[in-house]
Design an enzyme around this catalytic site. Sequence first.
Site, short mmCIF file in Angstrom:
data_model
loop_
_atom_site.label_atom_id
_atom_site.label_comp_id
_atom_site.label_asym_id
_atom_site.label_seq_id
_atom_site.Cartn_x
_atom_site.Cartn_y
_atom_site.Cartn_z
CD GLU A 1 -1.96 -6.44 4.13
OE1 GLU A 1 -2.00 -5.29 4.58
OE2 GLU A 1 -1.89 -6.68 2.90
CB CYS B 1 -0.99 -0.04 1.16
SG CYS B 1 -2.40 1.10 0.90
CG HIS C 1 -4.21 -3.19 2.54
ND1 HIS C 1 -3.10 -3.15 3.35
CD2 HIS C 1 -4.56 -1.91 2.29
CE1 HIS C 1 -2.79 -1.90 3.60
NE2 HIS C 1 -3.64 -1.12 2.97
#
Length: 302
Positions: A237, A142, A235
Amino acid sequence: MPINIPKELPAREILEKENIFVMDDERARTQDIRPLNIVILNLMPEKEKAETQLLRLLGNTPIQVNITFLHTATHKSKNVSKHHLDQFYTTFSKIKNRRYDGMIITGAPVETMEFEEVNYWEELTEIMEWSKTNVTSSLHICWGAQAALYYHYGIEKFELPEKCLGIYEHTIHYPTVKLVRGFDDVFSAPHSRYTDVEKQQILEHPDLLLLASSEEAGPLLIISKDAKHIMITGHLEYETETLAEEYKRDIQRGIDIHIPEHYFPNDNPNKQPRNTWRSHAHLLFSNWLNYYVYQETPYIWE
């Protein structure tokens, strides 16, 4: 991990054309194995959540990984206790004489600021410069991706008319690149940011490849041609509930924010969102650890 097969086996040529990682007996006999050392510069305000998200992905491979958590010395974190930082984190000055197989630089809630206005920018640039010679491959997430694109490749970010928030479909542009081995041609990934980078600047840069992008959310996966730097503007994750938590937090703060796109069933925030990106998140981190760290890092750093 690769499959070990005889060098002359007919299936080898077919598998290699399908981008399957194979290893012959000769290479397998000479391959040394040791744990990988990964340093994570955690710039997220809620550090414990970020730790869990990243470790879940790093821990889902056959490779043993040793983790070092790093925090900035020039910025005081407000959302994590000093005890937590003292117990589990260190600073760059204490590890700068070491070498690491991989590094992760997370996102940070400073994206609407100019890079040079961020109070730890000088420290971050020192770390990024150090990574050129002391880290085999770095993964930037990011804002961390935007910072890397700016520092290493001179690509500026720009502010969006409204926040890019939701789950978006992305298309793979180079399916034979090892980072996206096993990916579907189209896959989903979360985004949560107020800024973006110009797709055309990435396409025209001689040192970069745009691996995946979205018509709605723009570039997602960018890799340097020397594989030293991998940038993820979204993102992957994130957990299932993360965007919902961010959305509700912003509403409580009185921020004018739209409902995350393609996330809640029927765009109803009262309904449970579904995770449509988990498998590709695990695959991305596994590919990075295997192909860009484990297969490339020296057994003994000189």
